[in-house]
Design a protein around this motif. Structure first.
Motif, PDB file in Angstrom:
ATOM      1  N   PRO A  23      11.392  25.625  10.560  1.00  0.00           N
ATOM      2  CA  PRO A  23      11.323  25.930  12.594  1.00  0.00           C
ATOM      3  C   PRO A  23      10.344  25.534  12.995  1.00  0.00           C
ATOM      4  N   GLU A  24       9.555  25.989  12.148  1.00  0.00           N
ATOM      5  CA  GLU A  24       8.107  26.135  13.100  1.00  0.00           C
ATOM      6  C   GLU A  24       7.202  24.599  13.020  1.00  0.00           C
ATOM      7  N   LEU A  25       8.226  23.362  12.057  1.00  0.00           N
ATOM      8  CA  LEU A  25       7.179  22.525  11.746  1.00  0.00           C
ATOM      9  C   LEU A  25       8.800  21.446  12.789  1.00  0.00           C
ATOM     10  N   HIS A  26       9.227  21.910  13.210  1.00  0.00           N
ATOM     11  CA  HIS A  26      10.502  20.300  14.109  1.00  0.00           C
ATOM     12  C   HIS A  26       9.836  19.829  15.325  1.00  0.00           C
ATOM     13  N   ASN A  27       8.662  20.314  15.856  1.00  0.00           N
ATOM     14  CA  ASN A  27       8.101  19.367  16.551  1.00  0.00           C
ATOM     15  C   ASN A  27       7.007  18.412  16.632  1.00  0.00           C
ATOM     16  N   PRO A  28       7.085  18.171  15.115  1.00  0.00           N
ATOM     17  CA  PRO A  28       5.746  17.358  14.488  1.00  0.00           C
ATOM     18  C   PRO A  28       4.831  16.355  15.730  1.00  0.00           C
ATOM     19  N   PRO A  29       3.868  16.065  16.361  1.00  0.00           N
ATOM     20  CA  PRO A  29       3.274  15.524  16.827  1.00  0.00           C
ATOM     21  C   PRO A  29       2.999  14.215  16.121  1.00  0.00           C
ATOM     22  N   ILE A  30       3.928  13.304  15.784  1.00  0.00           N
ATOM     23  CA  ILE A  30       4.284  12.222  15.297  1.00  0.00           C
ATOM     24  C   ILE A  30       5.250  11.106  15.963  1.00  0.00           C
ATOM     25  N   PRO A  31       4.783   9.786  16.101  1.00  0.00           N
ATOM     26  CA  PRO A  31       6.265   8.999  16.664  1.00  0.00           C
ATOM     27  C   PRO A  31       6.728   9.076  15.744  1.00  0.00           C
ATOM     28  N   LYS A  32       7.839   8.458  16.493  1.00  0.00           N
ATOM     29  CA  LYS A  32       9.669   8.004  15.401  1.00  0.00           C
ATOM     30  C   LYS A  32       8.887   7.010  14.008  1.00  0.00           C
ATOM     31  N   GLY A  33       9.850   6.966  13.231  1.00  0.00           N
ATOM     32  CA  GLY A  33       9.577   5.767  12.341  1.00  0.00           C
ATOM     33  C   GLY A  33       8.389   6.079  11.254  1.00  0.00           C
ATOM     34  N   THR A  34       7.811   7.290  11.287  1.00  0.00           N
ATOM     35  CA  THR A  34       6.897   8.058  10.446  1.00  0.00           C
ATOM     36  C   THR A  34       6.975   8.667   9.121  1.00  0.00           C
ATOM     37  N   ILE A  35       6.735   8.775   8.127  1.00  0.00           N
ATOM     38  CA  ILE A  35       6.912   9.446   6.807  1.00  0.00           C
ATOM     39  C   ILE A  35       5.636  10.150   6.097  1.00  0.00           C
ATOM     40  N   LEU A  36       5.428  10.948   6.167  1.00  0.00           N
ATOM     41  CA  LEU A  36       3.920  11.599   5.640  1.00  0.00           C
ATOM     42  C   LEU A  36       4.170  12.513   5.005  1.00  0.00           C
ATOM     43  N   ASP A  37       3.735  12.440   3.762  1.00  0.00           N
ATOM     44  CA  ASP A  37       3.574  12.844   2.548  1.00  0.00           C
ATOM     45  C   ASP A  37       2.832  14.078   2.480  1.00  0.00           C
ATOM     46  N   GLY A  38       2.995  15.422   1.918  1.00  0.00           N
ATOM     47  CA  GLY A  38       1.800  16.430   2.262  1.00  0.00           C
ATOM     48  C   GLY A  38       2.368  18.179   1.543  1.00  0.00           C
ATOM     49  N   GLU A  39       2.193  19.175   2.436  1.00  0.00           N
ATOM     50  CA  GLU A  39       2.182  20.222   1.142  1.00  0.00           C
ATOM     51  C   GLU A  39       2.982  21.783   2.627  1.00  0.00           C
ATOM     52  N   ILE A  40       2.728  21.859   2.144  1.00  0.00           N
ATOM     53  CA  ILE A  40       2.721  22.996   3.363  1.00  0.00           C
ATOM     54  C   ILE A  40       2.240  24.472   2.791  1.00  0.00           C
ATOM     55  N   VAL A  41       1.655  25.791   2.978  1.00  0.00           N
ATOM     56  CA  VAL A  41       1.250  26.808   2.449  1.00  0.00           C
ATOM     57  C   VAL A  41       1.208  27.564   3.560  1.00  0.00           C
ATOM     58  N   VAL A  42       1.461  28.916   2.884  1.00  0.00           N
ATOM     59  CA  VAL A  42       1.450  30.541   4.072  1.00  0.00           C
ATOM     60  C   VAL A  42      -0.320  31.019   4.163  1.00  0.00           C
ATOM     61  N   LEU A  43      -1.159  30.722   5.225  1.00  0.00           N
ATOM     62  CA  LEU A  43      -2.123  31.122   5.384  1.00  0.00           C
ATOM     63  C   LEU A  43      -2.538  32.811   4.995  1.00  0.00           C
ATOM     64  N   ASP A  44      -3.348  32.850   3.976  1.00  0.00           N
ATOM     65  CA  ASP A  44      -3.337  34.371   4.488  1.00  0.00           C
ATOM     66  C   ASP A  44      -4.295  34.933   6.119  1.00  0.00           C
ATOM     67  N   GLU A  45      -4.741  36.379   5.979  1.00  0.00           N
ATOM     68  CA  GLU A  45      -5.912  36.513   7.144  1.00  0.00           C
ATOM     69  C   GLU A  45      -6.890  35.799   7.163  1.00  0.00           C
ATOM     70  N   GLN A  46      -7.781  35.687   6.055  1.00  0.00           N
ATOM     71  CA  GLN A  46      -8.798  34.066   5.936  1.00  0.00           C
ATOM     72  C   GLN A  46      -8.693  33.488   6.749  1.00  0.00           C
ATOM     73  N   GLY A  47      -7.247  32.643   6.460  1.00  0.00           N
ATOM     74  CA  GLY A  47      -7.499  31.412   6.528  1.00  0.00           C
ATOM     75  C   GLY A  47      -6.937  30.676   5.751  1.00  0.00           C
ATOM     76  N   ARG A  48      -7.296  31.009   4.148  1.00  0.00           N
ATOM     77  CA  ARG A  48      -7.294  30.929   2.965  1.00  0.00           C
ATOM     78  C   ARG A  48      -5.127  30.207   3.042  1.00  0.00           C
TER      79      ARG A  48
END
Length: 88
Positions: A25-50
């Protein structure tokens, strides 16, 4: 973890052959216009941002409370309804 973000008529998030929209649900409001499909990856970041791949995989497999994920796009497949995969 690989993720397709599809914001065509409605938002859908796909991992492999699974619709994972309800899972992230944290990805439910992406800042992209309708008609967009993106390919990418998801990660959980640790305390150092890695990227913490173990936490990412554990969160996908479990229904327990998990850390929020971050999506990073590396390819635009459709933009405003147009296939842009053949463009430079």
């Amino acid at each position: 973890m690989r993720l397709i973000v599809s914001n065509m008529d409605e938002l859908n998030l796909y991992t492999k052959n699974t619709n994972a929209t309800a899972k992230y649900p944290e990805l439910h409001n992406p800042p992209i216009p309708k008609g967009t499909i993106l390919d990418g990856e998801i990660v959980v970041l640790d305390e150092q941002g890695r990227a913490d791949f173990e936490a990412t995989n554990a969160g996908f497999r479990s229904n327990k409370k998990r850390k929020p994920v971050v999506f990073t796009a590396f390819d635009i497949l459709y933009h405003r309804g147009l296939d842009v995969t053949g463009l430079p």
